[in-house]
Design an enzyme around this catalytic site. Structure first.
Site, PDB file in Angstrom:
ATOM      1  N   PHE A 151     -14.619   2.590   2.786  1.00  0.00           N
ATOM      2  CA  PHE A 151     -13.560   1.845   2.086  1.00  0.00           C
ATOM      3  C   PHE A 151     -13.071   2.675   0.912  1.00  0.00           C
ATOM      4  O   PHE A 151     -13.838   2.987   0.005  1.00  0.00           O
ATOM      5  CB  PHE A 151     -14.078   0.484   1.616  1.00  0.00           C
ATOM      6  CG  PHE A 151     -12.969  -0.387   1.110  1.00  0.00           C
ATOM      7  CD1 PHE A 151     -12.196  -1.117   2.003  1.00  0.00           C
ATOM      8  CD2 PHE A 151     -12.688  -0.469  -0.244  1.00  0.00           C
ATOM      9  CE1 PHE A 151     -11.138  -1.913   1.544  1.00  0.00           C
ATOM     10  CE2 PHE A 151     -11.646  -1.272  -0.717  1.00  0.00           C
ATOM     11  CZ  PHE A 151     -10.877  -1.992   0.188  1.00  0.00           C
ATOM     12  N   VAL A 152     -11.806   3.029   0.946  1.00  0.00           N
ATOM     13  CA  VAL A 152     -11.254   3.884  -0.107  1.00  0.00           C
ATOM     14  C   VAL A 152     -10.223   3.129  -0.948  1.00  0.00           C
ATOM     15  O   VAL A 152      -9.620   2.166  -0.492  1.00  0.00           O
ATOM     16  CB  VAL A 152     -10.604   5.157   0.487  1.00  0.00           C
ATOM     17  CG1 VAL A 152     -11.657   6.075   1.079  1.00  0.00           C
ATOM     18  CG2 VAL A 152      -9.540   4.814   1.536  1.00  0.00           C
ATOM     19  N   ASP A 180      -6.194   2.124   9.637  1.00  0.00           N
ATOM     20  CA  ASP A 180      -7.628   1.822   9.796  1.00  0.00           C
ATOM     21  C   ASP A 180      -7.862   1.418  11.244  1.00  0.00           C
ATOM     22  O   ASP A 180      -8.162   2.263  12.089  1.00  0.00           O
ATOM     23  CB  ASP A 180      -8.020   0.727   8.804  1.00  0.00           C
ATOM     24  CG  ASP A 180      -9.519   0.502   8.737  1.00  0.00           C
ATOM     25  OD1 ASP A 180     -10.226   0.980   9.636  1.00  0.00           O
ATOM     26  OD2 ASP A 180      -9.997  -0.153   7.795  1.00  0.00           O
ATOM     27  N   GLY A 183       0.789  -1.238   0.000  1.00  0.00           N
ATOM     28  CA  GLY A 183       0.000   0.000   0.000  1.00  0.00           C
ATOM     29  C   GLY A 183       0.816   1.281   0.000  1.00  0.00           C
ATOM     30  O   GLY A 183       0.391   2.298  -0.552  1.00  0.00           O
TER      31      GLY A 183
HETATM   32  O1  LIG Z   1      -4.774  -0.235  10.440  1.00  0.00           O
HETATM   33  P1  LIG Z   1      -5.094  -1.600   9.898  1.00  0.00           P
HETATM   34  O2  LIG Z   1      -6.526  -1.993  10.186  1.00  0.00           O
HETATM   35  O3  LIG Z   1      -4.133  -2.638  10.366  1.00  0.00           O
HETATM   36  O4  LIG Z   1      -5.048  -1.534   8.297  1.00  0.00           O
HETATM   37  C1  LIG Z   1      -4.116  -0.797   7.560  1.00  0.00           C
HETATM   38  C2  LIG Z   1      -3.270  -1.686   6.704  1.00  0.00           C
HETATM   39  O5  LIG Z   1      -4.103  -2.423   5.777  1.00  0.00           O
HETATM   40  C3  LIG Z   1      -3.668  -2.180   4.440  1.00  0.00           C
HETATM   41  O6  LIG Z   1      -2.694  -3.110   4.028  1.00  0.00           O
HETATM   42  P2  LIG Z   1      -3.045  -4.593   3.604  1.00  0.00           P
HETATM   43  O7  LIG Z   1      -2.731  -5.505   4.767  1.00  0.00           O
HETATM   44  O8  LIG Z   1      -4.433  -4.657   3.056  1.00  0.00           O
HETATM   45  O9  LIG Z   1      -1.999  -4.930   2.472  1.00  0.00           O
HETATM   46  P3  LIG Z   1      -1.464  -4.035   1.245  1.00  0.00           P
HETATM   47  O10 LIG Z   1      -0.688  -2.908   1.827  1.00  0.00           O
HETATM   48  O11 LIG Z   1      -0.587  -4.973   0.488  1.00  0.00           O
HETATM   49  O12 LIG Z   1      -2.656  -3.571   0.440  1.00  0.00           O
HETATM   50  C4  LIG Z   1      -2.999  -0.823   4.496  1.00  0.00           C
HETATM   51  O13 LIG Z   1      -2.042  -0.680   3.451  1.00  0.00           O
HETATM   52  C5  LIG Z   1      -2.331  -0.841   5.847  1.00  0.00           C
HETATM   53  O14 LIG Z   1      -1.061  -1.464   5.768  1.00  0.00           O
HETATM   54  N1  LIG Z   2      -8.087  -0.390   0.022  1.00  0.00           N
HETATM   55  C1  LIG Z   2      -8.256  -0.232   1.322  1.00  0.00           C
HETATM   56  N2  LIG Z   2      -7.552  -0.957   2.186  1.00  0.00           N
HETATM   57  C2  LIG Z   2      -7.763  -0.722   3.507  1.00  0.00           C
HETATM   58  N3  LIG Z   2      -7.198  -1.307   4.584  1.00  0.00           N
HETATM   59  C3  LIG Z   2      -7.732  -0.736   5.659  1.00  0.00           C
HETATM   60  N4  LIG Z   2      -8.625   0.202   5.327  1.00  0.00           N
HETATM   61  C4  LIG Z   2      -8.668   0.225   3.977  1.00  0.00           C
HETATM   62  C5  LIG Z   2      -9.417   0.991   3.010  1.00  0.00           C
HETATM   63  O1  LIG Z   2     -10.255   1.848   3.310  1.00  0.00           O
HETATM   64  N5  LIG Z   2      -9.165   0.709   1.708  1.00  0.00           N
HETATM   65 MG   LIG Z   3      -0.548  -2.090   3.709  1.00  0.00          MG
END
Ligand SMILES: O=P(O)(O)OC[C@H]1O[C@H](OP(=O)(O)OP(=O)(O)O)[C@H](O)[C@@H]1O
Ligand SMILES: Nc1nc2[nH]cnc2c(=O)[nH]1
Ligand SMILES: [Mg+2]
Length: 185
Positions: free
Chosen positions: A156-157, A107, A48
């Site tokens: 959800f963004v 989040d 992310g």
């Molecule tokens: O505060 P939290 O509830 O823990 O959520 C936030 C995390 O979730 C998403 O990553 P994800 O684990 O979906 O993986 P990604 O970064 O590969 O999309 C985002 O990039 C943060 O790293």
């Molecule tokens: N894409 C996406 N990933 C998340 N992970 C935690 N919150 C979010 C959200 O709002 N969007």
């Molecule tokens: Mg992430």
């Protein structure tokens, strides 16, 4: 899927590309000032954080080093269980180093809370957080976020690194998806 397809999947734009870029420059200026004369390592959390890292790094004037971690939340079928597995660790030894963790979104706050605890156990000089976005639930977990871009509503963004089913990360703005994408209409 081409750009036109992505556009028709959008419900609305929450934060425009210009707003994002202006905020990143503002945060970079603060970081430049706060870490002046210090040796800073910025750590992006894959996947992310790639867009924020790329833009923030280029907006900084400090000669930072960049490293990456990949983590995965698991347990009880929920993404944000607070139990985190390291899929890719840092290549850098952070003992005695100033570390700034860069994230796209906070989040529940569980990912970062675990990560900061993990990094602090490696005896760095300091660990701070820079996140582009923060949702209201983050207040439930006590994490100190030094640099925050935008506080957003509990929706959800997608875009600017954030995905839905691994797509939309390459949108240059933050938006919400139309119901038909989720199969609701
Ligand atoms: O505060 P939290 O509830 O823990 O959520 C936030 C995390 O979730 C998403 O990553 P994800 O684990 O979906 O993986 P990604 O970064 O590969 O999309 C985002 O990039 C943060 O790293
Ligand atoms: N894409 C996406 N990933 C998340 N992970 C935690 N919150 C979010 C959200 O709002 N969007
Ligand atoms: Mg992430």
């Amino acid at each position: 899927m081409d750009a036109a397809d992505m556009d028709k999947d959008l419900a609305r734009v929450l934060i425009s590309e210009d707003e994002l870029q202006a905020k990143i420059k503002e945060l970079a200026a603060r970081i430049d000032e706060d870490y002046a004369g210090q040796d800073l390592l910025i750590v992006g959390v894959l996947k992310g954080a790639v867009m924020v890292m790329a833009d923030l790094a280029r907006a900084l004037h400090l000669p930072v080093q960049m490293d990456w971690m990949a983590v995965s939340s698991y347990g009880a079928g929920t993404k944000s269980s607070g139990v985190v597995r390291v899929l890719k660790d840092l290549d850098t030894d952070i003992a005695g180093r100033h570390v700034l963790v860069v994230e796209d979104i906070i989040d529940s706050g569980l990912t970062l809370s675990w990560l900061v605890h993990n990094l602090k156990s490696r005896n760095p000089a300091s660990v701070e957080i820079c996140a582009a976005l923060r949702k209201p639930d983050a207040v439930k977990v006590p994490i100190d976020v030094k640099y925050i871009g935008f506080d957003i509503p509990n929706e959800f963004v997608i875009g600017y690194g954030l995905d839905y089913a691994e797509r939309y990360r390459n949108l240059p703005f933050i938006g919400t998806l139309a119901p038909h994408v989720y199969g609701e209409a």
